[in-house]
Design a protein around this motif. Structure first.
Motif, mmCIF file in Angstrom:
data_model
loop_
_atom_site.group_PDB
_atom_site.id
_atom_site.type_symbol
_atom_site.label_atom_id
_atom_site.label_comp_id
_atom_site.label_asym_id
_atom_site.label_seq_id
_atom_site.Cartn_x
_atom_site.Cartn_y
_atom_site.Cartn_z
ATOM 1 N N ALA A 14 0.770 -1.368 -0.143
ATOM 2 C CA ALA A 14 -0.045 0.054 0.018
ATOM 3 C C ALA A 14 0.877 1.221 0.155
ATOM 4 O O ALA A 14 1.765 1.430 0.729
ATOM 5 N N GLY A 15 0.622 2.221 -0.879
ATOM 6 C CA GLY A 15 1.416 3.392 -0.958
ATOM 7 C C GLY A 15 2.338 3.470 -2.025
ATOM 8 O O GLY A 15 2.872 4.378 -2.544
ATOM 9 N N GLY A 16 2.636 2.143 -2.695
ATOM 10 C CA GLY A 16 3.381 2.093 -3.736
ATOM 11 C C GLY A 16 2.735 2.418 -5.009
ATOM 12 O O GLY A 16 1.659 2.874 -5.118
ATOM 13 N N SER A 17 3.696 2.006 -6.204
ATOM 14 C CA SER A 17 3.322 2.378 -7.346
ATOM 15 C C SER A 17 3.552 1.237 -8.374
ATOM 16 O O SER A 17 4.332 0.361 -8.128
ATOM 17 N N LEU A 18 2.521 1.333 -9.606
ATOM 18 C CA LEU A 18 2.899 0.266 -10.710
ATOM 19 C C LEU A 18 2.610 1.037 -11.897
ATOM 20 O O LEU A 18 1.744 2.004 -11.920
ATOM 21 N N ARG A 19 3.149 0.508 -12.866
ATOM 22 C CA ARG A 19 2.749 1.127 -14.245
ATOM 23 C C ARG A 19 2.397 -0.008 -15.073
ATOM 24 O O ARG A 19 3.171 -0.988 -15.238
ATOM 25 N N LEU A 20 1.047 0.259 -15.613
ATOM 26 C CA LEU A 20 0.706 -0.900 -16.531
ATOM 27 C C LEU A 20 0.868 -0.420 -18.045
ATOM 28 O O LEU A 20 0.829 0.824 -18.190
ATOM 29 N N SER A 21 0.973 -1.229 -18.991
ATOM 30 C CA SER A 21 1.224 -1.028 -20.148
ATOM 31 C C SER A 21 0.420 -1.775 -21.001
ATOM 32 O O SER A 21 0.108 -3.055 -20.844
ATOM 33 N N CYS A 22 -0.071 -1.525 -22.311
ATOM 34 C CA CYS A 22 -1.049 -2.046 -23.071
ATOM 35 C C CYS A 22 -0.487 -1.808 -24.493
ATOM 36 O O CYS A 22 -0.742 -0.759 -24.996
ATOM 37 N N VAL A 23 -0.155 -2.617 -25.164
ATOM 38 C CA VAL A 23 0.417 -2.612 -26.681
ATOM 39 C C VAL A 23 -0.770 -3.120 -27.387
ATOM 40 O O VAL A 23 -1.357 -4.020 -27.563
ATOM 41 N N VAL A 24 -1.069 -2.015 -28.296
ATOM 42 C CA VAL A 24 -2.207 -2.349 -29.582
ATOM 43 C C VAL A 24 -1.445 -2.659 -30.722
ATOM 44 O O VAL A 24 -0.717 -2.014 -31.355
#
Length: 124
Positions: A14-24
């Motif tokens: 909790a309090g952390g970060s993530l980055r999601l990616s989506c390639v089309v």
């Protein structure tokens, strides 16, 4: 056909970060929007954020406003979801989706193409 491939999920405190990616990839369209949705166990799929591909207009669910940021890189055919200050209630499978529309819609039924989903787990 159109393929959407998500990546970037994982386990975070909790309090952390993530980055999601989506390639089309695959067939291209002149006008469309991209949406991020999530589905937690036992709950319905819900809209998280969306972005228009051409202009880059964005729209967020109230629950993530101020914490999540959606963006896109046209040169890489990729849409991102930067998630900051994550909370345990953000735990879900996250999906990206493509809607053949000019405006961002929050109804999952409006989206024609979906990725396979990526798991995000936020521990307390």
């Amino acid at each position: 056909q159109v393929q959407l491939i998500e990546s970037g999920g994982g386990l975070v405190q909790a309090g952390g970060s993530l980055r999601l990616s989506c390639v089309v990839s695959g067939r291209t369209f002149n006008t469309y929007t991209m949406g991020w949705f999530r589905q937690a166990p036992g709950k319905e799929r819900e809209f998280v954020a969306g972005i228009t591909w051409s202009v880059g207009s964005t729209y967020y669910a109230d629950s993530v406003k101020g914490r999540f940021t959606v963006s896109r890189d046209n040169t890489k055919n990729t849409v991102y979801l930067q998630m900051n200050n994550l909370k345990p209630e953000d735990t879900a499978v996250y999906y990206c989706a493509l809607d053949l529309a000019r405006t961002i819609r929050a109804n999952s039924g409006s989206y024609s193409y979906w990725g396979q989903g990526t798991q995000v787990t936020v521990s307390s």
